[in-house]
Design an enzyme around this catalytic site. Structure first.
Site: not given
Length: 288
Positions: A60, A86, A137, A151, A155, A186
């Site tokens: 984690d 990742n 990223s 978000y 990043k 994804t």
């Protein structure tokens, strides 16, 4: 680059980029340490990796002691050559509507989590005078879409860390590669997380609300192929294919949709210099 199989530690291997890269690493004869928050949820993937000689660990990245995993592996004789950060997720909502714990959660996973692992692995890479850190990223770090401000900020923080880190560790033959993908097939868009606070009426019909609604509907179809993207990452790390002779490169942009964002950033700064260049150059101390 050593003429031997490399040992890769990849976070977020239960789907998407992480799983694609993990399979590629093993298919090319390298040693894999795959990780995910809860391996019990993907027993078939754990079995696939371990049957090919790899290892799958519970990790984690939000755990403040996550770096201990690296210390235990190194102490057990498993030298980590390539660390791939990742793991990640996104909460979609206008910036003013996000709860603070939602923003902190994003920062924990996308910035502090990778930072802890980087901090743990660097002393070992430095001692061996070799290592590669890959930070996955997002195009959101360049120009986040409406509803992705938190978000994008997380990043962007990781990107800023990477740009400085590479200056500090390159004398020790340690590479730092930032991968900036656009939209890919994804699981990120299949598991859309919306901010829990209700939208103010002013945001009804806004681009932010349309984006959130479109993602939540499951109708969004990403343009990019994750396997092709991870092939490029793999080749750049090992110096083969598209990566041959490009081992010193620090940024890998991926995705046709990312090109417009990159050009937009170029235009953003070029415009600022055009409008304020004279101001920028004339705020020095007199006599200097």
């Amino acid at each position: 680059m050593p003429k031997r199989p490399l040992t890769w530690l990849i976070t977020g291997c239960s789907s998407g980029f992480g799983l694609s890269l993990a399979r590629l690493v093993q298919a090319n004869g390298h040693n894999l340490i795959a990780t995910s928050r809860n391996p019990a949820r993907v027993p078939e993937l754990v079995a696939e990796v371990e049957q090919k000689g790899g290892k799958w660990l519970a990790l984690d990245v939000n755990d403040q002691n996550s770096g201990q995993v690296i210390e235990e592996l190194e102490a057990g004789g498993q030298a980590i050559d390539v660390l791939v950060n990742n793991a990640g997720y996104c909460v979609y909502a206008p910036a003013e509507c996000l709860a603070e714990d939602e923003v902190r959660g994003l920062m924990e996973t996308a910035y502090f989590g990778p930072y802890r692992l980087i901090r743990a692995v660097l002393p070992h890479m430095r001692a061996r005078r070799f290592g590669v850190v890959v930070n996955v990223s997002s195009g959101a770090a360049l120009d986040a879409r409406d509803s992705m401000a938190a978000y994008g900020a997380a990043k962007a923080a990781l990107d800023a860390l990477s740009r400085t880190l590479v200056k500090e560790v390159s004398p020790f033959n340690i590479r730092v590669l930032t991968v900036q993908p656009g939209t890919f097939n994804t699981n990120m868009f299949n598991a859309t997380i919306l901010g829990r606070n209700a939208l103010p009426d002013d945001y009804r019909g806004s681009v932010a609300e349309q984006t959130m609604r479109g993602l939540a509907s499951g109708a969004f179809q990403a343009d990019g192929d994750k396997d092709k993207a991870m092939r490029a990452v793999y080749e750049l790390v090992v110096g083969e294919g598209v990566g041959a002779g490009r081992e010193s490169e620090r940024l890998l942009p991926l995705g046709r949709d990312l090109v417009a964002r990159l050009k937009g950033v170029q235009e953003y700064y070029a415009h600022a210099l055009e409008v304020f260049g004279d101001v920028c150059n004339n705020v020095y101390r007199d006599g200097r």
